[in-house]
Write an enzyme that holds these catalytic residues in place. Sequence first.
Site, mmCIF file in Angstrom:
data_model
loop_
_atom_site.group_PDB
_atom_site.id
_atom_site.type_symbol
_atom_site.label_atom_id
_atom_site.label_comp_id
_atom_site.label_asym_id
_atom_site.label_seq_id
_atom_site.Cartn_x
_atom_site.Cartn_y
_atom_site.Cartn_z
ATOM 1 N N CYS A 121 24.698 -62.460 -41.892
ATOM 2 C CA CYS A 121 24.147 -63.727 -42.376
ATOM 3 C C CYS A 121 24.016 -64.708 -41.208
ATOM 4 O O CYS A 121 24.979 -64.946 -40.474
ATOM 5 C CB CYS A 121 25.063 -64.303 -43.451
ATOM 6 S SG CYS A 121 24.425 -65.841 -44.091
ATOM 7 N N LYS A 160 27.286 -54.448 -42.524
ATOM 8 C CA LYS A 160 25.894 -54.855 -42.295
ATOM 9 C C LYS A 160 25.890 -55.892 -41.175
ATOM 10 O O LYS A 160 26.602 -56.891 -41.253
ATOM 11 C CB LYS A 160 25.303 -55.443 -43.579
ATOM 12 C CG LYS A 160 23.853 -55.884 -43.454
ATOM 13 C CD LYS A 160 23.250 -56.071 -44.843
ATOM 14 C CE LYS A 160 21.808 -56.537 -44.793
ATOM 15 N NZ LYS A 160 21.676 -57.953 -44.471
HETATM 16 C C1 LIG Z 1 16.971 -65.082 -49.805
HETATM 17 C C2 LIG Z 1 17.768 -64.141 -48.933
HETATM 18 C C3 LIG Z 1 19.136 -64.013 -49.148
HETATM 19 C C4 LIG Z 1 19.894 -63.135 -48.357
HETATM 20 N N1 LIG Z 1 21.222 -62.962 -48.642
HETATM 21 C C5 LIG Z 1 21.939 -62.006 -47.988
HETATM 22 C C6 LIG Z 1 23.269 -61.678 -48.374
HETATM 23 O O1 LIG Z 1 23.818 -62.208 -49.346
HETATM 24 N N2 LIG Z 1 23.919 -60.739 -47.639
HETATM 25 C C7 LIG Z 1 23.329 -60.106 -46.572
HETATM 26 O O2 LIG Z 1 23.956 -59.257 -45.934
HETATM 27 N N3 LIG Z 1 22.069 -60.384 -46.199
HETATM 28 C C8 LIG Z 1 21.358 -61.291 -46.895
HETATM 29 N N4 LIG Z 1 20.047 -61.502 -46.574
HETATM 30 C C9 LIG Z 1 19.408 -60.677 -45.528
HETATM 31 C C10 LIG Z 1 18.774 -59.406 -46.133
HETATM 32 O O3 LIG Z 1 19.758 -58.570 -46.692
HETATM 33 C C11 LIG Z 1 17.972 -58.619 -45.095
HETATM 34 O O4 LIG Z 1 18.840 -58.229 -44.066
HETATM 35 C C12 LIG Z 1 16.822 -59.428 -44.492
HETATM 36 O O5 LIG Z 1 16.110 -60.113 -45.504
HETATM 37 C C13 LIG Z 1 15.853 -58.531 -43.708
HETATM 38 O O6 LIG Z 1 15.287 -57.557 -44.545
HETATM 39 P P1 LIG Z 1 13.767 -57.701 -45.110
HETATM 40 O O7 LIG Z 1 12.872 -57.952 -43.941
HETATM 41 O O8 LIG Z 1 13.501 -56.392 -45.800
HETATM 42 O O9 LIG Z 1 13.768 -58.877 -46.060
HETATM 43 C C14 LIG Z 1 19.266 -62.401 -47.319
HETATM 44 C C15 LIG Z 1 17.909 -62.551 -47.096
HETATM 45 C C16 LIG Z 1 17.144 -63.394 -47.893
HETATM 46 C C17 LIG Z 1 15.659 -63.505 -47.669
#
Ligand SMILES: Cc1cc2nc3c(=O)[nH]c(=O)nc-3n(C[C@H](O)[C@H](O)[C@H](O)COP(=O)(O)O)c2cc1C
Length: 347
Positions: A121, A160
Amino acid sequence: MRPPARGVCESDRAVSLREASWRIAQHELAAPAVLAPMAGVTDRPFRVLCRRLGAALTPAEMLSADQRLWSSLKSQRRMDHAGEPEPRVVQLVGSEPQELAAAARVNVDLGAQIIDLNMGCPAKKVCNRDAGSALLADETLIGRILEAVVRAVPVPVTLKIRTGIDPNRRNAARVAAIAQQCGIAALTIHGRTRMDHFRGSAEYDSIRAARAAFARALVANGDITTPAQARKILDFTGAQGVMIGRAAQGAPWIFRDVNAYLRDGHPPPPLLRRLQTEIILHHLESLYEFYGEYTGIRMARKHLGWYCRQHVDGDSLRRTLMAAEDSASQFAAAQRGFAQWTELEAA
Ligand SMILES: Cc1cc2nc3c(=O)[nH]c(=O)nc-3n(C[C@H](O)[C@H](O)[C@H](O)COP(=O)(O)O)c2cc1C
């Protein structure tokens, strides 16, 4: 171009089928695509929906390791896994090894089957402490956290991360080596640094480099939006899984498409609009049921906004849906609005 000899096709298919199933410790996962945890998005209704549509794993929204915060309604909802398909993944965020270990133990007692640790995060402070990806600056602390949590629970612990603190301090491969040493069962890497937030494009070289240091299940994440891209990233990084977040917003059927492509080597027929509408309406019902009327329609607005992006007349439908003040009229407006898709399809 001459078609490849029959035997070659068959052996290619055998390889891709073998690749399709993978494991996180004792849990066999049927397909490579998994849902990314997203706070405010991947609540229980969305997780159940994505599992139905093929996501092999659906981690819950991050939960603070500080148990004093758990009595809030928000945390209570995040901790609600009733009826969710197995394995149930609880993601914890924190920075104190013993606090994380204690939180992991309680969640396992409550039914968590995998504990995932969030070191990805990018928020400056998570719950007023340096947690999430800020931990990537302190590899000694990472090791202490991983050891404490792995020792504390009888279930697999996964991690992660991002690729580092900033582009000059990429340490995913070193963190992968620590994770390997500490017994982490699966490692997910989002191909951006903490400093990148969501800017620019994800890069996969760091994930590929981490592969050499981590022998268990590796999951590549960041900007994966199409089945063909998922194939390329799996091949390039050597990961077993692809994690998809934002591309599943408004299109949870992406898991069906990605998994079918990875299995068969070609895209499946597009999901009929009629079936998409059924999925959307069922999603709305499950949101109203989970959150109740007031929060249910607000959460539904967020998802409906995303679903409208797929709709030919999305802007005007969005305006109508956002104006609805109660669940019955919101549901009816969605039923009417998305029915146009089905009519277009039939025409
Ligand atoms: C609205 C939002 C909330 C997220 N909350 C978390 C979370 O609670 N825990 C986490 O490990 N990553 C969180 N992420 C990151 C995502 O798990 C992911 O790593 C990131 O969006 C990249 O993947 P993508 O390009 O497929 O969206 C969040 C991302 C977004 C957009």
